[in-house]
Design a protein around this motif. Structure first.
Motif, PDB file in Angstrom:
ATOM      1  N   VAL A 150      44.678  17.764 -12.077  1.00  0.00           N
ATOM      2  CA  VAL A 150      44.519  17.802 -13.530  1.00  0.00           C
ATOM      3  C   VAL A 150      43.153  18.385 -13.866  1.00  0.00           C
ATOM      4  CG1 VAL A 150      44.531  16.436 -15.653  1.00  0.00           C
ATOM      5  CG2 VAL A 150      45.958  15.747 -13.712  1.00  0.00           C
ATOM      6  N   GLN A 190      52.571  21.576 -14.042  1.00  0.00           N
ATOM      7  CA  GLN A 190      51.272  21.906 -14.617  1.00  0.00           C
ATOM      8  C   GLN A 190      51.256  23.387 -15.017  1.00  0.00           C
ATOM      9  OE1 GLN A 190      48.926  20.002 -15.541  1.00  0.00           O
ATOM     10  NE2 GLN A 190      49.193  18.064 -14.429  1.00  0.00           N
ATOM     11  N   GLY A 217      49.463  17.244 -18.007  1.00  0.00           N
ATOM     12  CA  GLY A 217      48.351  18.057 -18.478  1.00  0.00           C
ATOM     13  C   GLY A 217      48.367  18.359 -19.957  1.00  0.00           C
TER      14      GLY A 217
END
Length: 377
Positions: A150, A190, A217
């Motif tokens: 992240v 992501q 995210g």
């Protein structure tokens, strides 16, 4: 045969909203559904029986926090997370990736692992994809999330691409290491706010044998319209016969907007965090119970709500907050958790009746009414 499966029962005629059931060894989860956050083995300030009474089907625990305290081996020796906290339904555990990003004093990510300093005692901890799964298997959750990379947004496109590609490689490592057939594995898509990267990540992850897929995210400071855009661009690349989970979201309006874009599961600390700060969610928008206008208000927080908070007057609950009594935050936390579960139950009924779009407009109009100038809340 897998002990997990997702039964997609109905699609709304006018939107991407889906009505389904996610079956787990600890029972079914009706979707769309909202998971109360029990980060450290407890939904803050609320007993597990009170959580169940709100209508919740599934709760969330956190790998990072439970591994640091009391320790995953301690949880295992206590019978696993279900036995330790007394929750009989399904539990999902986050992998710890977001907490490494948001809480660690130091945060170094290499291809091998994420290294961070414990926020409790300052010791250096290394979290690999394999160790994240090892911890979650010790916790005994029904759903284990893969460890992902992240990063803060906005970010350099190269950094977003690098984190997305590492998340794919880490997801594969998690899947290869996993050893429990009583634990579903969810991958995390992501790619920042880049639709092309999100599509690429989704395609690569869906080529692996995961039981569900999360959109990660987001809800990290971007505009809601950006969140909705990216969610829609991601779900179109996810298989219809698997559950879809949007992590860390959010406001009631965010739940409905993302249900419309094909999301099945949500979690967020907002119901309990706002409750502890004297803010109650209602169909007429948020109500700030500390406001002086409620000093002698004999109405319940919300008419027709079945929760224990709504057996009391707004004036009484305001008094509890002003007197520093712990019962105030407890009551409003229960009310807000109940409100979210009511909202999800109504959402499921609206999808079944092919009137989700009408339902969404009605709810948003009610929430927007609170923004009328001069209206006392």
């Amino acid at each position: 045969m897998s002990q997990f499966h997702f039964d997609l029962q109905h699609r709304d005629a006018a939107t991407g909203a889906r009505r389904g059931v996610f079956v787990t060894p600890h029972g079914p989860v009706q979707t769309p559904g909202f998971m109360p956050v029990g980060t450290q083995g407890t939904v803050k300030g609320v007993t597990i029986d009170q959580v169940a009474a709100t209508g919740a089907h599934m709760i969330l625990g956190n790998t990072y926090h439970l591994a640091l305290r009391p320790g995953h081996e301690t949880v295992r020796r206590l019978g696993g997370l279900h036995a330790m906290c007394g929750w009989e339904g399904p539990i999902l555990t986050d992998s710890g990736g977001f907490q490494v990003f948001s809480l660690g004093e130091i945060n170094k990510v290499t291809e091998h692992a994420a290294t961070f300093r414990s926020h409790i005692d300052g010791r250096i901890v290394e979290l690999t994809p394999e160790h994240s799964i090892e911890i979650q298997e010790a916790l005994g959750s029904d759903v284990a999330m893969v460890l992902d990379h992240v990063i803060a947004l906005p970010a350099d496109p190269g950094a977003v691409t690098d984190a997305m590609e590492r998340s794919i490689r880490w997801a594969k490592r998690c899947l290869e290491y996993a050893n429990s057939d009583r634990q579903a594995k969810f991958a995390i898509v992501q790619g920042g706010l880049d639709e092309t990267l999100r599509a690429q990540c989704a395609r690569e992850l869906t080529s692996m044998d995961f039981d569900g897929y999360a959109v990660g995210g987001l809800s990290v400071g971007e505009e809601p319209s950006e969140m909705y855009r990216v969610t829609a661009a991601t779900t179109e690349h996810l298989p219809a016969d698997h559950p879809r989970y949007l992590m860390g979201v959010g406001r009631p309006i965010d739940l409905l907007e993302n249900v419309a874009r094909g999301i099945d599961l949500f979690d967020c600390v907002m119901p309990t965090r706002n409750g502890r700060n004297s803010i109650a969610f209602t169909d007429a928008g948020p109500v700030k119970l500390r406001n002086a206008v409620h000093r002698e208000d004999r109405r319940p927080v919300e008419q027709g709500c079945p929760c224990i908070a709504c057996r009391h007057s707004r004036g009484y609950i305001r008094h509890l907050f002003n007197a520093g009594e712990m019962l105030g935050p407890i009551l409003l936390s229960i009310h807000n958790l109940t409100y979210y579960q009511r909202l999800m139950a109504e959402t499921r009924s609206a999808i079944e009746a092919d009137r989700f779009e009408e339902f969404r407009r009605e709810k948003i109009a009610g929430w927007d009414s609170a923004k009328t100038p001069g209206k006392a809340t």
